[in-house]
Design a protein around this motif. Structure first.
Motif, PDB file in Angstrom:
ATOM      1  N   ARG A   1     -11.041  -5.101   9.585  1.00  0.00           N
ATOM      2  CA  ARG A   1     -10.871  -6.303   8.761  1.00  0.00           C
ATOM      3  C   ARG A   1     -10.854  -5.929   7.279  1.00  0.00           C
ATOM      4  O   ARG A   1     -10.084  -6.509   6.489  1.00  0.00           O
ATOM      5  CB  ARG A   1     -11.982  -7.310   9.040  1.00  0.00           C
ATOM      6  CG  ARG A   1     -11.818  -8.643   8.319  1.00  0.00           C
ATOM      7  CD  ARG A   1     -10.541  -9.367   8.700  1.00  0.00           C
ATOM      8  NE  ARG A   1     -10.444 -10.661   8.005  1.00  0.00           N
ATOM      9  CZ  ARG A   1      -9.375 -11.438   8.019  1.00  0.00           C
ATOM     10  NH1 ARG A   1      -8.307 -11.084   8.705  1.00  0.00           N
ATOM     11  NH2 ARG A   1      -9.375 -12.579   7.370  1.00  0.00           N
ATOM     12  N   THR A   2     -11.657  -4.956   6.899  1.00  0.00           N
ATOM     13  CA  THR A   2     -11.657  -4.488   5.515  1.00  0.00           C
ATOM     14  C   THR A   2     -10.327  -3.831   5.173  1.00  0.00           C
ATOM     15  O   THR A   2      -9.774  -4.059   4.081  1.00  0.00           O
ATOM     16  CB  THR A   2     -12.822  -3.512   5.285  1.00  0.00           C
ATOM     17  OG1 THR A   2     -14.060  -4.196   5.533  1.00  0.00           O
ATOM     18  CG2 THR A   2     -12.819  -2.966   3.866  1.00  0.00           C
ATOM     19  N   ALA A   3      -9.791  -3.047   6.088  1.00  0.00           N
ATOM     20  CA  ALA A   3      -8.486  -2.426   5.860  1.00  0.00           C
ATOM     21  C   ALA A   3      -7.413  -3.491   5.677  1.00  0.00           C
ATOM     22  O   ALA A   3      -6.549  -3.387   4.799  1.00  0.00           O
ATOM     23  CB  ALA A   3      -8.125  -1.512   7.029  1.00  0.00           C
ATOM     24  N   ARG A   4      -7.477  -4.528   6.473  1.00  0.00           N
ATOM     25  CA  ARG A   4      -6.507  -5.617   6.358  1.00  0.00           C
ATOM     26  C   ARG A   4      -6.692  -6.351   5.033  1.00  0.00           C
ATOM     27  O   ARG A   4      -5.727  -6.647   4.329  1.00  0.00           O
ATOM     28  CB  ARG A   4      -6.678  -6.570   7.541  1.00  0.00           C
ATOM     29  CG  ARG A   4      -5.497  -7.518   7.762  1.00  0.00           C
ATOM     30  CD  ARG A   4      -5.626  -8.765   6.946  1.00  0.00           C
ATOM     31  NE  ARG A   4      -4.435  -9.605   7.112  1.00  0.00           N
ATOM     32  CZ  ARG A   4      -4.238 -10.718   6.455  1.00  0.00           C
ATOM     33  NH1 ARG A   4      -5.120 -11.128   5.567  1.00  0.00           N
ATOM     34  NH2 ARG A   4      -3.152 -11.427   6.650  1.00  0.00           N
ATOM     35  N   ASN A   5      -7.932  -6.637   4.682  1.00  0.00           N
ATOM     36  CA  ASN A   5      -8.209  -7.368   3.444  1.00  0.00           C
ATOM     37  C   ASN A   5      -7.747  -6.614   2.200  1.00  0.00           C
ATOM     38  O   ASN A   5      -7.371  -7.230   1.202  1.00  0.00           O
ATOM     39  CB  ASN A   5      -9.712  -7.648   3.319  1.00  0.00           C
ATOM     40  CG  ASN A   5     -10.171  -8.789   4.209  1.00  0.00           C
ATOM     41  OD1 ASN A   5      -9.366  -9.593   4.674  1.00  0.00           O
ATOM     42  ND2 ASN A   5     -11.469  -8.861   4.458  1.00  0.00           N
ATOM     43  N   THR A   6      -7.807  -5.292   2.253  1.00  0.00           N
ATOM     44  CA  THR A   6      -7.467  -4.480   1.082  1.00  0.00           C
ATOM     45  C   THR A   6      -6.037  -3.931   1.137  1.00  0.00           C
ATOM     46  O   THR A   6      -5.626  -3.198   0.244  1.00  0.00           O
ATOM     47  CB  THR A   6      -8.447  -3.294   0.949  1.00  0.00           C
ATOM     48  OG1 THR A   6      -8.435  -2.546   2.173  1.00  0.00           O
ATOM     49  CG2 THR A   6      -9.856  -3.781   0.641  1.00  0.00           C
ATOM     50  N   GLY A   7      -5.306  -4.263   2.191  1.00  0.00           N
ATOM     51  CA  GLY A   7      -3.944  -3.745   2.318  1.00  0.00           C
ATOM     52  C   GLY A   7      -3.885  -2.248   2.527  1.00  0.00           C
ATOM     53  O   GLY A   7      -2.918  -1.605   2.126  1.00  0.00           O
TER      54      GLY A   7
ATOM     55  N   ALA B   1       0.820  -1.204   0.000  1.00  0.00           N
ATOM     56  CA  ALA B   1       0.000   0.000   0.000  1.00  0.00           C
ATOM     57  C   ALA B   1       0.856   1.256   0.000  1.00  0.00           C
ATOM     58  O   ALA B   1       0.375   2.350  -0.258  1.00  0.00           O
ATOM     59  CB  ALA B   1      -0.927  -0.002   1.217  1.00  0.00           C
ATOM     60  N   GLU B   2       2.137   1.113   0.310  1.00  0.00           N
ATOM     61  CA  GLU B   2       3.005   2.270   0.395  1.00  0.00           C
ATOM     62  C   GLU B   2       3.631   2.568  -0.964  1.00  0.00           C
ATOM     63  O   GLU B   2       4.109   1.687  -1.657  1.00  0.00           O
ATOM     64  CB  GLU B   2       4.114   2.030   1.418  1.00  0.00           C
ATOM     65  CG  GLU B   2       3.606   1.855   2.841  1.00  0.00           C
ATOM     66  CD  GLU B   2       4.741   1.629   3.812  1.00  0.00           C
ATOM     67  OE1 GLU B   2       4.973   2.494   4.664  1.00  0.00           O
ATOM     68  OE2 GLU B   2       5.397   0.582   3.696  1.00  0.00           O
TER      69      GLU B   2
ATOM     70  N   SER C   1      -6.004 -10.887  16.600  1.00  0.00           N
ATOM     71  CA  SER C   1      -6.907 -11.903  16.059  1.00  0.00           C
ATOM     72  C   SER C   1      -7.487 -11.491  14.720  1.00  0.00           C
ATOM     73  O   SER C   1      -7.778 -12.328  13.864  1.00  0.00           O
ATOM     74  CB  SER C   1      -8.040 -12.184  17.051  1.00  0.00           C
ATOM     75  OG  SER C   1      -7.540 -12.780  18.234  1.00  0.00           O
ATOM     76  N   LEU C   2      -7.658 -10.162  14.519  1.00  0.00           N
ATOM     77  CA  LEU C   2      -8.207  -9.684  13.254  1.00  0.00           C
ATOM     78  C   LEU C   2      -7.317 -10.048  12.076  1.00  0.00           C
ATOM     79  O   LEU C   2      -7.802 -10.275  10.970  1.00  0.00           O
ATOM     80  CB  LEU C   2      -8.409  -8.167  13.300  1.00  0.00           C
ATOM     81  CG  LEU C   2      -9.777  -7.678  13.733  1.00  0.00           C
ATOM     82  CD1 LEU C   2      -9.760  -6.173  13.908  1.00  0.00           C
ATOM     83  CD2 LEU C   2     -10.851  -8.090  12.740  1.00  0.00           C
TER      84      LEU C   2
ATOM     85  N   ALA D   1      -1.027  -6.014   8.837  1.00  0.00           N
ATOM     86  CA  ALA D   1      -0.422  -7.050   7.979  1.00  0.00           C
ATOM     87  C   ALA D   1      -1.044  -6.907   6.611  1.00  0.00           C
ATOM     88  O   ALA D   1      -2.260  -6.995   6.462  1.00  0.00           O
ATOM     89  CB  ALA D   1      -0.655  -8.443   8.537  1.00  0.00           C
ATOM     90  N   GLU D   2      -0.235  -6.666   5.611  1.00  0.00           N
ATOM     91  CA  GLU D   2      -0.769  -6.459   4.266  1.00  0.00           C
ATOM     92  C   GLU D   2      -1.247  -7.763   3.645  1.00  0.00           C
ATOM     93  O   GLU D   2      -0.778  -8.846   3.975  1.00  0.00           O
ATOM     94  CB  GLU D   2       0.310  -5.877   3.343  1.00  0.00           C
ATOM     95  CG  GLU D   2       0.669  -4.446   3.685  1.00  0.00           C
ATOM     96  CD  GLU D   2       1.709  -3.907   2.750  1.00  0.00           C
ATOM     97  OE1 GLU D   2       1.868  -4.494   1.659  1.00  0.00           O
ATOM     98  OE2 GLU D   2       2.359  -2.930   3.111  1.00  0.00           O
TER      99      GLU D   2
END
Length: 201
Positions: free
Chosen positions: A83-89, A8-9, A113-114, A194-195
């Motif tokens: 969880r959406t932020a994690r899923n989309t990186g 994402a960076e 856990s997320l 975690a991306e």
């Protein structure tokens, strides 16, 4: 099967926040009501998005409705967003929502856990199904019958609509953040991020 997310960076943002010396009268009016960080700084997401003032003007009430005036309890809302932020990186999205999530009672253990997903230990049955809902929407753009039926036992029709729209809204925001390379604001960090999303068959 989903493809791995790129980082994402960006080496440098593709779009920089609009410098204050370039704000016209309309931009100043639009940003006057934006939430500010400590010290009065306007977050980078807003000063970048305002480069499209017409879209900014329409987007802000919709996003505000889901974030501040929605029907979902705050803890459940923030679990879905993180969880959406994690899923989309979306590292920016994750970093900005960590403080909001912790304010609703989400713990460091919950955050760990997320990144593992719905099968991680510690979730209630309802939370497990909500996290699974975020994953299904990310991977398949719809909820499975099984997930819908479980959620329908706990939520009203309006709340079910909001679950789907909330995840969709933060996907859209993630697309914008990741593509333009918006940088996380001073004073915020992406601890626990975690991306890359989960693998879906």
């Amino acid at each position: 099967m989903s493809q791995p997310h790129e980082s994402a960076e960006q080496a440098q943002p593709r779009l920089m926040p609009l410098p204050e010396e370039h704000w016209d009268a309309r931009t100043r009016t639009l940003l006057a009501t934006a939430a500010r960080d400590p010290g009065g700084r306007i977050p980078n997401i807003f000063t970048t998005l305002v480069r499209h003032p017409d879209l900014y003007e329409q987007f802000m009430p919709f996003g505000g409705q889901l974030l501040r005036s929605g029907r979902l309890p705050g803890r459940l809302r923030e679990l879905l967003i993180l969880r959406t932020a994690r899923n989309t990186g979306a590292q920016y999205e994750w970093g900005r929502h960590l403080p909001l999530a912790k304010a609703t009672g989400i713990t460091d253990a919950d955050i760990d856990s997320l990144t593992e997903g719905p099968e991680a230990r510690g979730w209630t049955d309802l939370e497990r199904h909500l996290i699974r809902a975020a994953d299904e929407l990310n991977g398949h753009a719809r909820l499975s019958d099984a997930t819908w039926e479980v959620l329908a036992e706990h939520f009203t029709d309006a709340e079910l609509i909001e679950i789907v729209m909330l995840v969709g809204q933060y996907h859209m925001v993630a697309f914008f953040l990741n593509t333009t390379g918006v940088e996380l604001d001073p004073g915020f960090d992406s601890t626990g991020f975690a991306e890359g999303g989960p693998t879906h068959g």
